[in-house]
Design an enzyme around this catalytic site. Structure first.
Site, mmCIF file in Angstrom:
data_model
loop_
_atom_site.group_PDB
_atom_site.id
_atom_site.type_symbol
_atom_site.label_atom_id
_atom_site.label_comp_id
_atom_site.label_asym_id
_atom_site.label_seq_id
_atom_site.Cartn_x
_atom_site.Cartn_y
_atom_site.Cartn_z
ATOM 1 N N HIS A 18 61.440 -40.533 -21.948
ATOM 2 C CA HIS A 18 60.521 -41.390 -21.218
ATOM 3 C C HIS A 18 60.981 -42.849 -21.271
ATOM 4 O O HIS A 18 61.927 -43.200 -21.971
ATOM 5 C CB HIS A 18 59.111 -41.252 -21.789
ATOM 6 C CG HIS A 18 58.471 -39.932 -21.479
ATOM 7 N ND1 HIS A 18 57.149 -39.663 -21.733
ATOM 8 C CD2 HIS A 18 58.976 -38.803 -20.905
ATOM 9 C CE1 HIS A 18 56.860 -38.416 -21.353
ATOM 10 N NE2 HIS A 18 57.965 -37.885 -20.848
ATOM 11 N N GLU B 19 59.754 -45.584 -22.566
ATOM 12 C CA GLU B 19 59.716 -46.294 -23.843
ATOM 13 C C GLU B 19 60.902 -45.924 -24.724
ATOM 14 O O GLU B 19 61.496 -46.780 -25.383
ATOM 15 C CB GLU B 19 58.402 -45.971 -24.578
ATOM 16 C CG GLU B 19 57.150 -46.407 -23.821
ATOM 17 C CD GLU B 19 56.577 -45.301 -22.951
ATOM 18 O OE1 GLU B 19 55.344 -45.217 -22.849
ATOM 19 O OE2 GLU B 19 57.372 -44.521 -22.376
ATOM 20 N N MET C 61 56.280 -34.410 25.304
ATOM 21 C CA MET C 61 56.007 -34.215 26.723
ATOM 22 C C MET C 61 55.115 -32.983 26.903
ATOM 23 O O MET C 61 54.928 -32.190 25.977
ATOM 24 C CB MET C 61 57.315 -34.045 27.508
ATOM 25 C CG MET C 61 58.302 -35.196 27.320
ATOM 26 S SD MET C 61 57.585 -36.849 27.592
ATOM 27 C CE MET C 61 57.188 -36.752 29.347
ATOM 28 N N THR D 33 55.031 -25.775 14.831
ATOM 29 C CA THR D 33 56.129 -26.719 14.648
ATOM 30 C C THR D 33 57.422 -25.976 14.305
ATOM 31 O O THR D 33 58.498 -26.320 14.792
ATOM 32 C CB THR D 33 55.787 -27.732 13.538
ATOM 33 O OG1 THR D 33 54.631 -28.479 13.929
ATOM 34 C CG2 THR D 33 56.930 -28.694 13.297
ATOM 35 N N ASP E 62 60.043 -26.738 17.158
ATOM 36 C CA ASP E 62 60.974 -27.808 16.798
ATOM 37 C C ASP E 62 62.113 -27.371 15.884
ATOM 38 O O ASP E 62 63.045 -28.149 15.654
ATOM 39 C CB ASP E 62 60.219 -28.952 16.118
ATOM 40 C CG ASP E 62 59.193 -29.602 17.041
ATOM 41 O OD1 ASP E 62 59.288 -29.404 18.253
ATOM 42 O OD2 ASP E 62 58.295 -30.296 16.520
ATOM 43 N N LEU F 130 63.047 -29.561 7.298
ATOM 44 C CA LEU F 130 62.153 -30.162 6.302
ATOM 45 C C LEU F 130 62.846 -30.317 4.944
ATOM 46 O O LEU F 130 62.203 -30.278 3.896
ATOM 47 C CB LEU F 130 60.853 -29.365 6.152
ATOM 48 C CG LEU F 130 59.986 -29.240 7.413
ATOM 49 C CD1 LEU F 130 58.678 -28.559 7.082
ATOM 50 C CD2 LEU F 130 59.729 -30.601 8.049
#
Length: 376
Positions: free
Chosen positions: A55, A57, A168, A201, A205, A209
């Protein structure tokens, strides 16, 4: 109430900038930065570089060495007090002998929330909290929301023409925005734990992703690219009507194929594909149950990249925290498709948005809104 000096502000601002460097690899942990200063001189600094590793620290203490004794540690989030993949940071600070710890905010994780500060106080270390808290909260909105509500932070990404159109009439939409905006979307994707899209989609398309860091204009260092984990790709297909032969399923990146009906998917299995069944009485409950499931998988920030119908459904259900709209300098005409499907009949039904960022990306604009009802 603590009164912080200009030097306190300077070092905390430095810690916040360090924390941001963990935006791609620290997830699902929060982004955290730490600066250790002695006699107003920085002797150590660090940030949470990668999930499962040291981490902020611990990294800062490693740089400071013996100089940490009697120093002040500036941390963007309360030091942890429990054993996870790494040891408790509060105990590391105690062992190093720091005399003061300034925290931007308390940790909302129930395993920590106040516990780190209590350990430090018991060891005689002075603690102060609240310095640049608003900025610290902006670093980790998803982590904070998941700990508070059990749901991730939801962003909807949309691209439109200057007259608010997204495709469109025949569905053609490549490309509304320019290359610079599409590069920016890649960086936006990269900070998320999951990306949600819809069946339409995927069919219309053919999106991947995925995050393609090697193709960025200024790609990250090779080590970051090597360790980067792709966001979980989530496709909502309630009737499971997509074909397993769709190119979307052939990309080597994890997928949740989400349905609302039980079916035999024995012939539709691949090592990267999980079939998720979400049963609900209505669309709002379906989406809420899905987001709850993602939160249980430690998804802090989820991006919606979908069409007008699914984007509108998240908005109607009150599940969107942030809306990011890329606007191209072109007109697509009145026959083109609208930004979202929102059946609003009167002005008092309109959704109010709070513009929090506006900037030019190439020849396009990027507008970031928070829904006012979610702004604290």
């Amino acid at each position: 109430m603590s009164v912080f000096s200009p030097i306190d502000n300077e070092f905390m601002a430095r810690a916040l900038r360090l924390a941001e460097r963990g935006k791609f690899l620290a997830k699902p942990n929060p982004k955290v930065g730490c600066v250790i200063a002695k006699n107003n001189i920085v002797v150590g600094e660090g940030y949470h570089q990668r999930f499962g590793e040291a981490h902020a620290e611990v990294n800062a203490l490693a740089m400071a060495g013996d100089k940490a004794k009697g120093a002040t540690a500036y941390v963007t989030l309360e030091p942890c007090a429990h054993q996870g993949k790494t040891g408790p940071c509060a105990k590391a600070l105690i062992s190093a002998g720091v005399s003061r710890v300034v925290m931007a905010m308390r940790d909302p994780n129930p395993k920590v929330d106040g516990g780190g500060e209590a350990l430090l106080n018991q060891a005689g270390i002075k603690t102060e909290s609240g310095l640049m808290e608003a900025e610290a909260r902006q670093l980790n909105p998803g982590f904070i929301k998941r700990m508070k509500t059990g749901l991730p932070w939801i962003r909807i990404k949309l691209a439109q023409s200057s007259d608010g159109r997204t495709a469109m009439a025949n569905g053609e939409s490549k490309w509304i925005t320019g290359a610079a905006a599409r590069q920016d979307v890649q960086r936006l994707r990269a900070r998320h734990d999951a990306i949600i899209t819809g069946r339409g989609t995927v069919m219309d398309d053919a999106p991947s992703l995925t995050v393609r860091m090697k193709d960025w204009d200024n790609p990250p260092e090779p080590k970051l690219i090597e360790h980067y984990r792709q966001p979980l790709r989530v496709v909502l297909d309630r009737n499971a009507s997509l074909s397993i032969d769709n190119p979307f399923f052939r990309i080597d990146s994890p997928i949740w194929w989400v349905h609302s009906k039980d079916k035999n998917f024995s012939t539709h299995s691949t090592p990267i594909l999980d079939h998720i069944t979400v049963k609900a009485f209505n669309h709002e409950q379906f989406l809420t149950e899905l987001l709850s499931s993602l939160a249980k998988q430690e998804c802090n920030e989820v991006l919606i990249e979908a069409g007008a119908e699914l984007s509108g459904a998240f908005l109607q259900a009150g599940l969107c925290d942030e809306l990011i709209v890329y606007q191209a300098a072109k007109l697509m005409g009145s026959l083109a498709r609208p930004l979202t499907q929102l059946p609003i009949d009167s002005m008092n039904e309109c959704l109010d948005l709070n513009l929090i960022d506006l900037r030019q990306i190439g020849s396009d604009l990027r507008m970031t809104y928070q829904l006012k009802e979610f702004v604290e």
